[in-house]
Design a protein around this motif. Structure first.
Motif, PDB file in Angstrom:
ATOM      1  N   ALA A  63     -38.612   9.393  -4.939  1.00 13.34           N
ATOM      2  CA  ALA A  63     -39.463   8.219  -5.110  1.00 13.34           C
ATOM      3  C   ALA A  63     -40.050   7.735  -3.793  1.00 13.34           C
ATOM      4  O   ALA A  63     -41.117   7.128  -3.769  1.00 13.34           O
ATOM      5  CB  ALA A  63     -38.677   7.096  -5.776  1.00 13.34           C
ATOM      6  N   GLU A  93     -41.937   4.162 -11.823  1.00 13.72           N
ATOM      7  CA  GLU A  93     -41.179   3.862 -10.615  1.00 13.72           C
ATOM      8  C   GLU A  93     -40.376   5.066 -10.156  1.00 13.72           C
ATOM      9  O   GLU A  93     -40.253   5.328  -8.955  1.00 13.72           O
ATOM     10  CB  GLU A  93     -40.249   2.673 -10.872  1.00 13.72           C
ATOM     11  CG  GLU A  93     -39.488   2.203  -9.646  1.00 13.72           C
ATOM     12  CD  GLU A  93     -38.653   0.973  -9.910  1.00 13.72           C
ATOM     13  OE1 GLU A  93     -37.737   0.690  -9.107  1.00 13.72           O
ATOM     14  OE2 GLU A  93     -38.915   0.291 -10.930  1.00 13.72           O
ATOM     15  N   VAL A  94     -39.814   5.797 -11.114  1.00 15.65           N
ATOM     16  CA  VAL A  94     -39.053   7.008 -10.804  1.00 15.65           C
ATOM     17  C   VAL A  94     -39.906   8.209 -11.176  1.00 15.65           C
ATOM     18  O   VAL A  94     -40.238   8.406 -12.347  1.00 15.65           O
ATOM     19  CB  VAL A  94     -37.714   7.052 -11.574  1.00 15.65           C
ATOM     20  CG1 VAL A  94     -36.974   8.349 -11.278  1.00 15.65           C
ATOM     21  CG2 VAL A  94     -36.854   5.855 -11.190  1.00 15.65           C
ATOM     22  N   GLY A 141     -27.598  12.519  -3.896  1.00 12.44           N
ATOM     23  CA  GLY A 141     -26.912  11.312  -4.313  1.00 12.44           C
ATOM     24  C   GLY A 141     -25.438  11.262  -3.967  1.00 12.44           C
ATOM     25  O   GLY A 141     -24.757  10.297  -4.304  1.00 12.44           O
ATOM     26  N   GLY A 198     -28.890   8.658  -0.327  1.00 14.34           N
ATOM     27  CA  GLY A 198     -29.393  10.010  -0.549  1.00 14.34           C
ATOM     28  C   GLY A 198     -29.016  10.999   0.536  1.00 14.34           C
ATOM     29  O   GLY A 198     -28.524  10.636   1.602  1.00 14.34           O
ATOM     30  N   GLU A 241     -31.626  13.307 -12.811  1.00 14.49           N
ATOM     31  CA  GLU A 241     -31.998  11.898 -12.650  1.00 14.49           C
ATOM     32  C   GLU A 241     -31.828  11.455 -11.200  1.00 14.49           C
ATOM     33  O   GLU A 241     -32.650  10.695 -10.673  1.00 14.49           O
ATOM     34  CB  GLU A 241     -31.147  11.042 -13.583  1.00 14.49           C
ATOM     35  CG  GLU A 241     -31.441  11.284 -15.063  1.00 14.49           C
ATOM     36  CD  GLU A 241     -30.473  10.557 -15.977  1.00 14.49           C
ATOM     37  OE1 GLU A 241     -29.607   9.803 -15.457  1.00 14.49           O
ATOM     38  OE2 GLU A 241     -30.570  10.745 -17.203  1.00 14.49           O
ATOM     39  N   GLU A 242     -30.775  11.916 -10.544  1.00 11.61           N
ATOM     40  CA  GLU A 242     -30.565  11.571  -9.137  1.00 11.61           C
ATOM     41  C   GLU A 242     -31.664  12.170  -8.264  1.00 11.61           C
ATOM     42  O   GLU A 242     -32.156  11.529  -7.332  1.00 11.61           O
ATOM     43  CB  GLU A 242     -29.201  12.080  -8.686  1.00 11.61           C
ATOM     44  CG  GLU A 242     -28.689  11.467  -7.396  1.00 11.61           C
ATOM     45  CD  GLU A 242     -28.383   9.986  -7.504  1.00 11.61           C
ATOM     46  OE1 GLU A 242     -28.948   9.223  -6.697  1.00 11.61           O
ATOM     47  OE2 GLU A 242     -27.607   9.596  -8.386  1.00 11.61           O
ATOM     48  N   ARG A 251     -36.674  16.128  -0.672  1.00 10.69           N
ATOM     49  CA  ARG A 251     -37.030  14.726  -0.387  1.00 10.69           C
ATOM     50  C   ARG A 251     -38.021  14.640   0.759  1.00 10.69           C
ATOM     51  O   ARG A 251     -38.974  13.862   0.716  1.00 10.69           O
ATOM     52  CB  ARG A 251     -35.782  13.921  -0.014  1.00 10.69           C
ATOM     53  CG  ARG A 251     -34.724  13.837  -1.094  1.00 10.69           C
ATOM     54  CD  ARG A 251     -33.528  13.035  -0.584  1.00 10.69           C
ATOM     55  NE  ARG A 251     -33.021  13.569   0.670  1.00 10.69           N
ATOM     56  CZ  ARG A 251     -32.392  12.842   1.597  1.00 10.69           C
ATOM     57  NH1 ARG A 251     -32.222  11.546   1.415  1.00 10.69           N
ATOM     58  NH2 ARG A 251     -31.945  13.406   2.711  1.00 10.69           N
ATOM     59  N   GLU A 306     -34.702  12.864  -9.197  1.00  9.49           N
ATOM     60  CA  GLU A 306     -35.945  12.126  -9.440  1.00  9.49           C
ATOM     61  C   GLU A 306     -35.959  10.814  -8.655  1.00  9.49           C
ATOM     62  O   GLU A 306     -36.998  10.433  -8.097  1.00  9.49           O
ATOM     63  CB  GLU A 306     -36.104  11.876 -10.936  1.00  9.49           C
ATOM     64  CG  GLU A 306     -36.429  13.142 -11.715  1.00  9.49           C
ATOM     65  CD  GLU A 306     -36.408  12.947 -13.218  1.00  9.49           C
ATOM     66  OE1 GLU A 306     -37.038  13.753 -13.929  1.00  9.49           O
ATOM     67  OE2 GLU A 306     -35.739  12.011 -13.693  1.00  9.49           O
ATOM     68  N   ARG A 307     -34.828  10.145  -8.592  1.00  7.22           N
ATOM     69  CA  ARG A 307     -34.766   8.918  -7.787  1.00  7.22           C
ATOM     70  C   ARG A 307     -34.958   9.241  -6.308  1.00  7.22           C
ATOM     71  O   ARG A 307     -35.533   8.449  -5.559  1.00  7.22           O
ATOM     72  CB  ARG A 307     -33.429   8.204  -8.015  1.00  7.22           C
ATOM     73  CG  ARG A 307     -33.336   7.487  -9.355  1.00  7.22           C
ATOM     74  CD  ARG A 307     -32.123   6.576  -9.409  1.00  7.22           C
ATOM     75  NE  ARG A 307     -30.881   7.327  -9.470  1.00  7.22           N
ATOM     76  CZ  ARG A 307     -30.286   7.724 -10.595  1.00  7.22           C
ATOM     77  NH1 ARG A 307     -30.859   7.458 -11.771  1.00  7.22           N
ATOM     78  NH2 ARG A 307     -29.156   8.389 -10.569  1.00  7.22           N
ATOM     79  N   ALA A 308     -34.490  10.413  -5.912  1.00  6.52           N
ATOM     80  CA  ALA A 308     -34.544  10.778  -4.486  1.00  6.52           C
ATOM     81  C   ALA A 308     -35.964  11.020  -3.999  1.00  6.52           C
ATOM     82  O   ALA A 308     -36.244  10.849  -2.814  1.00  6.52           O
ATOM     83  CB  ALA A 308     -33.686  12.020  -4.229  1.00  6.52           C
TER      84      ALA A 308
END
Length: 414
Positions: free
Chosen positions: A170, A141-142, A396, A401, A163-164, A320, A166-168
């Motif tokens: 997605a 998912e991430v 983040g 974002g 980690e932030e 992103r 990587e979420r960004a």
């Protein structure tokens, strides 16, 4: 005697294959030649048109977002590791990203890439794809960052930032817009919806095509990431004072400054980007003097009350929207761009009036293009001091974002 010449058929490729061929060309331009995805688009998609061009771009961009995880799936299903630029690996990447991310039926995803692979690799691609799909393999998912980027950013900013980031990546980010008149923020939020992170800003998760949205045609707003709006905000109201906006196109900061009452001279080297800047000024009915010139060869007629330098940089902060930067930016390129920024700052500093302001910004997440650049400048120019504390904008900071940025405001001794 009967003729025995061989007649070669030039039948058109099966439906969808040219689009996938274009996607692979885009990936090759980014991963092998280090080109920006947007810059490679015209040549790579020359043989596809309309929605197919957009699909080729989407396949390539989503592959770049998920590249480490796609390769991990592929490597887990092959006896021997395929070379990074092998046709089989490229074909598997785009087939898997279509089936696992873009929602393309598996049979269509594989059928449209097999014609791009000849001989033995065709059987390999078909077999590996089938094994992964039948096995129910999914992408995380991430997404994971490329290993070198993760190591670089972890060393600079820590694991929480990684980690932030990587979420960004997605999913593509929301749409940020800057209003020409911040006093009308509530009014335009009522019209367009969304949320506002600060006066003059709106963020929309869902929206119509930008040209069709209320207020665009009349120039009430323009698209601009919330982080990208921060540098011009440091200069406040212009009250008719002069400002040089260097490396200005496509013009978001130029329009901010003009709307805030500055007399703007916008300088940029790129003819195509200057064209977009002029179009944006025309649409928003804002005024600025526009100069096409290399900043390193340009000289103003007189010093200005303020100078804004949004310097050329690695652009790793906009990963992103432009995931290609994660794969084509490397330490040597960062060092070269930092050196260029230093040369630009050295010239720009002399164009600030005594007592005037200098804003330096980069859409980069690299310390060499931010903190280190500022330290070197202050050591070389003791007549400048920090007026607005350096702001390192990491992914983040804002809910939903934002781009990565470095921005600092300086004042020249009077």
């Amino acid at each position: 005697m009967a003729r025995t010449d061989t007649v070669h058929s030039h039948a058109p490729e099966p439906l969808g294959v040219p689009t996938r061929r274009a996607a692979i060309k885009l990936l090759d331009a980014v991963l092998r030649r280090g080109e920006a995805l947007e810059a490679a688009l015209p040549a790579a998609t020359r043989m596809v048109h309309g929605p197919d061009r957009g699909l080729a771009h989407a396949i390539a961009a989503e592959t770049l977002r998920r590249l480490p995880d796609l390769d991990a799936l592929i490597d887990g299903a092959t006896e021997r590791v395929l070379p990074p630029d092998a046709k089989a690996r490229m074909a598997l990447r785009i087939a898997l990203v279509q089936a696992l991310v873009l929602g393309t039926p598996a049979h269509a995803a594989i059928a449209t890439v097999l014609p791009l692979v000849d001989g033995g690799p065709r059987k390999l691609v078909h077999g590996v794809f089938g094994t992964l799909i039948r096995g129910g393999q999914l992408l995380p998912e991430v997404p994971a960052l490329p290993a070198d980027v993760e190591a670089r950013w972890a060393a600079a900013w820590g694991e929480a930032m990684v980690e932030e980031a990587e979420r960004a990546i997605a999913a593509p980010p929301p749409l940020d817009i800057t209003l020409a008149d911040p006093a009308r923020t509530d009014e335009w939020q009522g019209v367009l919806g969304g949320t506002s992170l600060m006066p003059g800003h709106l963020r929309l998760d869902e929206h119509a095509p930008v040209p069709d949205m209320a207020g665009f045609g009349e120039g009430a707003w323009w698209v601009q990431d919330v982080a990208a709006s921060l540098p011009a905000q440091l200069l406040g109201a212009g009250d008719g004072r002069t400002v040089l906006d260097l490396c200005a196109a496509p013009g978001g900061k130029t329009m901010q400054l003009a709307a805030a009452g500055w007399r703007v001279t916008a300088v940029d080297q790129s003819g195509s980007r200057i064209k977009r800047l002029r179009e944006n000024l025309f649409r928003t009915r804002l005024k600025a003097e526009v100069v096409q010139a290399d900043v390193l060869a340009f000289a103003p007629n007189a010093p200005a009350d303020a100078v804004l330098v949004d310097a050329p940089c690695s652009a790793t902060g906009i990963f992103r929207r432009h995931p290609d930067v994660l794969h084509r930016v490397h330490p040597a390129l960062i060092a070269d761009l930092a050196a260029l920024q230093g040369r630009i700052l050295k010239r720009a500093a002399d164009w600030v009036k005594p007592g005037g302001r200098l804003v330096f910004a980069t859409c980069s997440l690299e310390p060499a293009e931010g903190e280190a650049q500022l330290a070197a400048f202050l050591e070389a120019r003791p007549d400048f001091a920090v007026a607005d504390a350096a702001d390192r904008v990491l992914p983040g900071r804002y809910a939903g974002g934002n781009d990565g940025f470095f921005v600092v405001g300086l004042v020249r001794a009077g």
